[in-house]
Design an enzyme around this catalytic site. Sequence first.
Site, PDB file in Angstrom:
ATOM      1  N   GLY A  20      12.306  76.228  12.744  1.00 11.86           N
ATOM      2  CA  GLY A  20      13.585  76.535  12.102  1.00 11.86           C
ATOM      3  C   GLY A  20      13.480  77.657  11.076  1.00 11.86           C
ATOM      4  CB  ALA A  21      11.177  78.299   8.249  1.00  9.57           C
TER       5      ALA A  21
ATOM      6  CB  THR B  83      16.161  69.720   4.241  1.00  7.42           C
ATOM      7  OG1 THR B  83      14.890  70.285   4.573  1.00  7.42           O
ATOM      8  CG2 THR B  83      15.987  68.271   3.838  1.00  7.42           C
TER       9      THR B  83
ATOM     10  CG  ASP C 177      16.763  78.270   4.939  1.00  6.81           C
ATOM     11  OD1 ASP C 177      16.561  78.034   3.724  1.00  6.81           O
ATOM     12  OD2 ASP C 177      16.798  77.373   5.804  1.00  6.81           O
TER      13      ASP C 177
ATOM     14  CE1 TYR D 255       9.416  74.339  -0.149  1.00  6.33           C
ATOM     15  CE2 TYR D 255       8.561  73.024  -1.962  1.00  6.33           C
ATOM     16  CZ  TYR D 255       9.351  73.146  -0.840  1.00  6.33           C
ATOM     17  OH  TYR D 255      10.081  72.064  -0.402  1.00  6.33           O
TER      18      TYR D 255
ATOM     19  CE  LYS E  30      16.836  73.630   6.707  1.00  6.50           C
ATOM     20  NZ  LYS E  30      15.993  74.784   6.392  1.00  6.50           N
TER      21      LYS E  30
ATOM     22  CD  GLU F 157      29.459  87.591  11.997  1.00  6.05           C
ATOM     23  OE1 GLU F 157      30.434  87.866  11.271  1.00  6.05           O
ATOM     24  OE2 GLU F 157      28.752  88.452  12.559  1.00  6.05           O
TER      25      GLU F 157
ATOM     26  CB  SER G  95      16.625  70.854  -3.647  1.00  9.48           C
ATOM     27  OG  SER G  95      16.034  71.721  -2.720  1.00  9.48           O
TER      28      SER G  95
HETATM   29  P1  NAP Z   1       9.528  73.376  11.875  1.00  5.21           P
HETATM   30  O1  NAP Z   1      10.874  73.677  12.411  1.00  5.21           O
HETATM   31  O2  NAP Z   1       8.920  72.035  12.057  1.00  5.21           O
HETATM   32  O3  NAP Z   1       8.520  74.486  12.517  1.00  5.21           O
HETATM   33  C1  NAP Z   1       7.158  74.507  12.226  1.00  5.21           C
HETATM   34  C2  NAP Z   1       6.486  75.584  13.062  1.00  5.21           C
HETATM   35  O4  NAP Z   1       5.109  75.583  12.731  1.00  5.21           O
HETATM   36  C3  NAP Z   1       6.577  75.322  14.573  1.00  5.21           C
HETATM   37  O5  NAP Z   1       6.698  76.539  15.262  1.00  5.21           O
HETATM   38  C4  NAP Z   1       5.241  74.654  14.864  1.00  5.21           C
HETATM   39  O6  NAP Z   1       4.801  74.847  16.185  1.00  5.21           O
HETATM   40  C5  NAP Z   1       4.342  75.435  13.926  1.00  5.21           C
HETATM   41  N1  NAP Z   1       3.100  74.726  13.655  1.00  5.21           N
HETATM   42  C6  NAP Z   1       2.956  73.466  13.175  1.00  5.21           C
HETATM   43  N2  NAP Z   1       1.649  73.177  13.073  1.00  5.21           N
HETATM   44  C7  NAP Z   1       0.970  74.260  13.523  1.00  5.21           C
HETATM   45  C8  NAP Z   1      -0.405  74.557  13.679  1.00  5.21           C
HETATM   46  N3  NAP Z   1      -1.337  73.662  13.385  1.00  5.21           N
HETATM   47  N4  NAP Z   1      -0.756  75.781  14.156  1.00  5.21           N
HETATM   48  C9  NAP Z   1       0.187  76.682  14.492  1.00  5.21           C
HETATM   49  N5  NAP Z   1       1.509  76.458  14.365  1.00  5.21           N
HETATM   50  C10 NAP Z   1       1.893  75.272  13.879  1.00  5.21           C
HETATM   51  O7  NAP Z   1       9.468  73.652  10.314  1.00  5.21           O
HETATM   52  P2  NAP Z   1      10.250  74.798   9.511  1.00  5.21           P
HETATM   53  O8  NAP Z   1      11.527  74.266   9.010  1.00  5.21           O
HETATM   54  O9  NAP Z   1      10.265  76.018  10.351  1.00  5.21           O
HETATM   55  O10 NAP Z   1       9.298  75.005   8.258  1.00  5.21           O
HETATM   56  C11 NAP Z   1       8.035  75.627   8.367  1.00  5.21           C
HETATM   57  C12 NAP Z   1       7.410  75.721   6.988  1.00  5.21           C
HETATM   58  O11 NAP Z   1       8.174  76.575   6.155  1.00  5.21           O
HETATM   59  C13 NAP Z   1       7.351  74.370   6.264  1.00  5.21           C
HETATM   60  O12 NAP Z   1       6.119  74.256   5.615  1.00  5.21           O
HETATM   61  C14 NAP Z   1       8.445  74.455   5.240  1.00  5.21           C
HETATM   62  O13 NAP Z   1       8.139  73.719   4.070  1.00  5.21           O
HETATM   63  C15 NAP Z   1       8.466  75.940   4.938  1.00  5.21           C
HETATM   64  N6  NAP Z   1       9.794  76.349   4.485  1.00  5.21           N
HETATM   65  C16 NAP Z   1       9.889  76.884   3.233  1.00  5.21           C
HETATM   66  C17 NAP Z   1      11.108  77.290   2.758  1.00  5.21           C
HETATM   67  C18 NAP Z   1      11.193  77.890   1.391  1.00  5.21           C
HETATM   68  O14 NAP Z   1      12.298  77.977   0.859  1.00  5.21           O
HETATM   69  N7  NAP Z   1      10.099  78.344   0.824  1.00  5.21           N
HETATM   70  C19 NAP Z   1      12.254  77.158   3.554  1.00  5.21           C
HETATM   71  C20 NAP Z   1      12.126  76.625   4.844  1.00  5.21           C
HETATM   72  C21 NAP Z   1      10.884  76.208   5.288  1.00  5.21           C
HETATM   73  P3  NAP Z   1       5.472  74.032  17.412  1.00  5.21           P
HETATM   74  O15 NAP Z   1       6.816  74.651  17.614  1.00  5.21           O
HETATM   75  O16 NAP Z   1       4.532  74.264  18.527  1.00  5.21           O
HETATM   76  O17 NAP Z   1       5.536  72.590  16.962  1.00  5.21           O
END
Ligand code: NAP
Length: 328
Positions: free
Chosen positions: A185-186, A118, A158, A272, A122, A134, A68
């Site tokens: 979260g994503a 981040t 997002d 990414y 969040k 909203e 960022s």
């Molecule tokens: P998060 O809140 O930590 O959630 C991660 C999710 O992945 C959870 O549901 C987790 O399961 C699951 N997970 C982790 N390891 C796993 C595995 N081995 N097998 C199956 N599921 C698994 O993270 P987040 O913020 O949602 O982000 C997720 C990904 O999206 C990250 O890599 C992040 O870099 C990417 N992202 C990209 C952008 C973008 O702009 N391109 C924006 C946001 C996020 P549990 O709930 O069981 O732990």
Amino acid sequence: MGEAGKWTRILGLAHGAFMTYAALDAGKETASGQITAQDLIETYRVKELDERTEIYGIIGNPVSHSLSPYIHNAAFKFYRLNAVYIPFEVKNLDEFIAKFIRQETREIELNFKGFSVTIPHKQAIIKHLDFIDETAEKIGAVNTVKIIEGKLYGYNTDAQGFIEPLKNAYGDLKDANIAIVGSGGAARACVYALQQAEAKTTIFARDFEKGKILAEEFQAAAGDLKSPTLDFQSFDIVINATPLGTIGDLENETPVIARQIKTIHLAYDLVYNPFETRFLREAKSAGVPTIGGLAMLISQAMAQFKIWTALDAPMKEMSRAALNKLQR
Ligand code: NAP
């Protein structure tokens, strides 16, 4: 020192310091947290900053690998704004808000105008806001804060950042069958955006119950990621919203393999870094078109830039800055 001290290295000169230390090159740092001379001069424009410079940044932990600062500073540079975007490693959010942001309690005057939020803040940031938009309220997470006359306004870009590249690649999403892997979260932002677009979404989480709770909240369905016969034949699009495939220990992992997705029309990875993940390679080998996570990263950053400055974000410059950093 360290990641948490980076802002002092970037802002020291603007606040009267005689000099700042820099590393000659990445890997040649003589102290932890040192920034390269090239980044200080070209990315953060330290020679142009002064006490009136508007301060933006990203708060989270960790933030050291964030793209960022490269993306937003490229946009500030493009418009020649007296503004800079800085990584702030924040472990204790309450203290950060009290000591850096709130007029009544802050210990330093930095002219803060806004910041990205981040992991892991969040959700926790919400209680500090004076106003929440909203969309952010419905998603239950804020990734963007704008400060106007001391008041904190929270937004979530997002969902918009996620859906724009998807609509550009696929077209109308109404009634499209979409599988999301992950329930963090994503995934929440994705499910919300897909509900708005009237798509039919199914959440596949490793923790089925957690996936089901999220699904019910947004009128989506839940599927079993652990099913030994799982394939995605009935889906048009599969989205990876887990960190699987991310550079480092997870780089060779993928939530699904080519055989499971050979009949879908589009694979979308939110990861990414690296630019091409294992999941995207699996899709390509099955002849499936792909979108990488950089598209969302840029798109959500463009929406942030617009919130902060009311200007149209310079997409080309922002994308180029991110790609340059990824390929360095
Ligand atoms: P998060 O809140 O930590 O959630 C991660 C999710 O992945 C959870 O549901 C987790 O399961 C699951 N997970 C982790 N390891 C796993 C595995 N081995 N097998 C199956 N599921 C698994 O993270 P987040 O913020 O949602 O982000 C997720 C990904 O999206 C990250 O890599 C992040 O870099 C990417 N992202 C990209 C952008 C973008 O702009 N391109 C924006 C946001 C996020 P549990 O709930 O069981 O732990």
